[in-house]
Write a protein that holds these residues in place. Structure first.
Motif, short mmCIF file in Angstrom:
data_model
loop_
_atom_site.label_atom_id
_atom_site.label_comp_id
_atom_site.label_asym_id
_atom_site.label_seq_id
_atom_site.Cartn_x
_atom_site.Cartn_y
_atom_site.Cartn_z
N GLU A 1 12.11 11.86 2.15
CA GLU A 1 11.49 11.48 3.42
C GLU A 1 11.80 10.03 3.75
OE1 GLU A 1 7.38 12.28 2.92
OE2 GLU A 1 7.66 14.45 2.78
N GLN A 2 11.84 9.17 2.75
CA GLN A 2 12.16 7.77 2.99
C GLN A 2 13.62 7.61 3.41
OE1 GLN A 2 10.03 5.41 3.08
NE2 GLN A 2 11.29 3.56 3.12
N VAL A 3 14.53 8.36 2.76
CA VAL A 3 15.96 8.26 3.08
C VAL A 3 16.22 8.73 4.50
CG1 VAL A 3 18.25 9.12 2.50
CG2 VAL A 3 16.68 8.47 0.68
N PHE A 4 15.58 9.82 4.91
CA PHE A 4 15.82 10.39 6.23
C PHE A 4 14.80 9.94 7.28
CE2 PHE A 4 18.07 13.37 3.46
CZ PHE A 4 19.26 13.53 4.15
N ALA A 5 13.91 9.01 6.93
CA ALA A 5 12.90 8.47 7.86
C ALA A 5 12.07 9.59 8.47
CB ALA A 5 13.58 7.64 8.95
N LEU A 6 11.50 10.43 7.63
CA LEU A 6 10.69 11.56 8.07
C LEU A 6 9.20 11.20 8.01
CD1 LEU A 6 12.59 14.43 6.22
CD2 LEU A 6 12.83 13.72 8.60
N PRO A 7 8.38 11.80 8.88
CA PRO A 7 6.97 11.39 8.98
C PRO A 7 6.07 12.09 7.96
CG PRO A 7 7.46 13.01 10.67
CD PRO A 7 8.76 12.76 9.95
N GLY A 8 6.41 12.02 6.69
CA GLY A 8 5.58 12.62 5.65
C GLY A 8 4.86 11.57 4.84
N ILE A 9 4.32 12.00 3.70
CA ILE A 9 3.59 11.07 2.84
C ILE A 9 4.53 10.02 2.25
CG2 ILE A 9 2.24 10.94 0.71
CD1 ILE A 9 1.06 13.58 1.33
N GLY A 10 5.80 10.37 2.08
CA GLY A 10 6.74 9.43 1.49
C GLY A 10 6.82 8.11 2.22
N LYS A 11 6.69 8.17 3.56
CA LYS A 11 6.75 6.93 4.35
C LYS A 11 5.62 5.97 3.94
CE LYS A 11 5.22 7.20 8.51
NZ LYS A 11 5.08 7.50 9.95
N TYR A 12 4.43 6.51 3.72
CA TYR A 12 3.30 5.68 3.33
C TYR A 12 3.38 5.30 1.85
CZ TYR A 12 1.52 7.69 7.67
OH TYR A 12 1.38 8.10 8.97
N PHE A 13 3.82 6.23 1.01
CA PHE A 13 3.80 5.98 -0.43
C PHE A 13 4.77 4.87 -0.82
CE2 PHE A 13 5.28 6.82 -4.76
CZ PHE A 13 4.07 6.86 -5.44
N ILE A 14 6.00 4.90 -0.31
CA ILE A 14 6.99 3.89 -0.69
C ILE A 14 6.56 2.50 -0.24
CG2 ILE A 14 9.38 3.18 -0.46
CD1 ILE A 14 9.01 5.68 -2.12
N SER A 15 6.13 2.40 1.02
CA SER A 15 5.71 1.10 1.52
C SER A 15 4.45 0.61 0.81
CB SER A 15 5.46 1.17 3.03
OG SER A 15 4.44 2.11 3.33
N ALA A 16 3.55 1.54 0.45
CA ALA A 16 2.34 1.16 -0.27
C ALA A 16 2.67 0.68 -1.68
CB ALA A 16 1.37 2.34 -0.33
N ALA A 17 3.63 1.32 -2.33
CA ALA A 17 4.02 0.89 -3.67
C ALA A 17 4.62 -0.52 -3.64
CB ALA A 17 5.02 1.87 -4.27
N LEU A 18 5.41 -0.81 -2.62
CA LEU A 18 5.99 -2.15 -2.51
C LEU A 18 4.93 -3.20 -2.16
CD1 LEU A 18 9.26 -1.26 -0.56
CD2 LEU A 18 9.03 -1.76 -3.00
N ALA A 19 3.91 -2.79 -1.41
CA ALA A 19 2.86 -3.73 -0.99
C ALA A 19 1.68 -3.75 -1.95
CB ALA A 19 2.37 -3.36 0.41
N ARG A 20 1.77 -3.01 -3.08
CA ARG A 20 0.67 -2.93 -4.05
C ARG A 20 -0.62 -2.42 -3.40
NH1 ARG A 20 4.44 -3.59 -6.83
NH2 ARG A 20 4.70 -4.97 -8.64
N ASP A 21 -0.47 -1.44 -2.52
CA ASP A 21 -1.64 -0.80 -1.93
C ASP A 21 -2.18 0.22 -2.93
OD1 ASP A 21 -3.53 0.59 -0.44
OD2 ASP A 21 -2.38 0.45 1.41
N TYR A 22 -3.16 -0.21 -3.72
CA TYR A 22 -3.65 0.63 -4.80
C TYR A 22 -4.19 1.96 -4.28
CZ TYR A 22 -3.61 -3.82 -7.34
OH TYR A 22 -3.25 -5.01 -7.91
N GLY A 23 -4.87 1.93 -3.15
CA GLY A 23 -5.53 3.14 -2.64
C GLY A 23 -4.54 4.25 -2.33
N ILE A 24 -3.46 3.94 -1.60
CA ILE A 24 -2.51 4.97 -1.20
C ILE A 24 -1.73 5.49 -2.41
CG2 ILE A 24 -0.43 5.41 0.15
CD1 ILE A 24 -1.45 3.57 2.26
N VAL A 25 -1.32 4.58 -3.29
CA VAL A 25 -0.56 5.02 -4.48
C VAL A 25 -1.41 5.93 -5.35
CG1 VAL A 25 0.61 4.24 -6.56
CG2 VAL A 25 0.88 2.95 -4.43
N LEU A 26 -2.65 5.54 -5.62
CA LEU A 26 -3.52 6.37 -6.44
C LEU A 26 -3.91 7.65 -5.72
CD1 LEU A 26 -5.88 3.67 -8.00
CD2 LEU A 26 -4.30 5.16 -9.23
N GLY A 27 -4.18 7.56 -4.43
CA GLY A 27 -4.54 8.77 -3.68
C GLY A 27 -3.43 9.79 -3.66
#
Length: 307
Positions: A251-277
């Motif tokens: 989803e990140q490679v193809f810029a698709l509107p799934g959870i991957g868009k939030y998960f990758i950016s959250a992992a880079l930003a240390r968003d604990y809530g999204i990564v754990l959720g």
């Protein structure tokens, strides 16, 4: 069967708690934090942010607060997406991720079973060698590399398919992501089906059926396919979970509107809530799929009895 399913659900609770605990403390032990940036925030603002997200409490207090929220179905607020909770973001991206993963699962399973049967029936012949060649490509080449190659060939050079993005209801935007997701899983299913079918075709009851004059198609349909599917069914639970988790990168490679868009950016930003959720959500899906696979295995194999 229902009592067995209930026991499996109860047995999965400690596993889920261990996984949540491990993810929580590993994520907290990683260097950096959700509010660390190139420009430091004023101390008063930093203190207010840490108090709002309970980061001013001890690590164990944060853990028990988070686990209590998970038990209530609350994954907490997002630290990188303002005015959104983690549950809201997951609810936005989950339907698309599930759709993408399930379609890829159906394609991979169907193609893998058919390819494995063709390879087994034509053992050591050119169809068998062709299937093995394609299987090795699917297993060796990583998803992200295959995605870039297909984007370059099908999207840039030949202009057959769109390279990135998604338009609601547009099938061409989904062809490459589904192909990338399904190829390695179809290769694994084909390998399992080939080995299992070769073993079943060599059993005594299959040879007896052939000796009675049954045709090759009837032998496959009545006597060979069902027992040959047992190893494949055992793999379908991990396969579907692998497709769902693997879709995060696709989803990140193809810029698709799934959870991957939030998960990758959250992992880079240390968003604990999204990564754990996201981790807890996919862990629950994996446990559910394993339960379904166990029930299907008992249906296919009459020798299996759960008591």
């Amino acid at each position: 069967m229902l009592s067995y399913a209930f026991r499996r659900v109860l047995g999965a609770i400690p596993i889920a708690l261990i996984a949540i605990t491990a993810c929580f403390f590993i994520l907290r032990a990683a260097p950096g934090g959700p509010f660390d940036g190139e420009r430091a925030l004023p101390p008063q603002i930093m203190d207010n942010l840490r108090a709002y997200y309970n980061l001013d409490k001890s690590l164990f207090e944060q853990y028990f607060i988070y686990v209590g929220g998970v038990l209530r179905g609350d994954f907490g607020p997002s630290m990188s997406y303002q005015d959104f909770s983690v549950s809201e973001l997951l609810a936005i991206g989950l339907p698309f991720s599930l759709m993408l993963g399930l379609v890829a699962f159906v394609v991979a399973t169907s193609v893998g079973i058919l390819a494995g049967m063709i390879s087994a029936v034509n053992q050591n012949k050119w169809p068998d060698f062709s299937v093995i060649f394609v299987v090795m490509i699917g297993l060796i080449v990583p998803n992200f590399l295959m995605a870039n190659l297909l984007q370059l060939l099908l999207g840039v050079y030949w202009n057959w398919l769109p390279v990135r993005g998604y338009v609601p209801g547009s099938i061409p935007h989904l062809i490459m992501p589904i192909l990338i997701l399904s190829l390695p899983q179809a290769a694994r299913v084909a390998r399992l089906m080939r080995g299992s079918m070769i073993e079943v075709l060599g059993t005594n009851y299959v040879r007896t059926a052939r000796a009675k004059g049954l045709g090759a198609r009837l032998v496959l349909a009545r006597h060979a396919i069902k027992p040959a599917l047992l190893p494949v069914v055992s793999y379908l639970g991990p396969a579907l979970s692998g497709l769902l988790t693997g879709s995060l990168v696709v989803e990140q490679v193809f810029a698709l509107p799934g959870i991957g868009k939030y998960f990758i950016s959250a992992a880079l930003a240390r968003d604990y809530g999204i990564v754990l959720g996201t981790t807890v959500l996919y862990m629950g899906v994996i446990l559910l799929l394993n339960l379904i696979v166990d029930i299907l295995y008992a249906y296919l194999d009459p020798k299996v009895r759960y008591r």
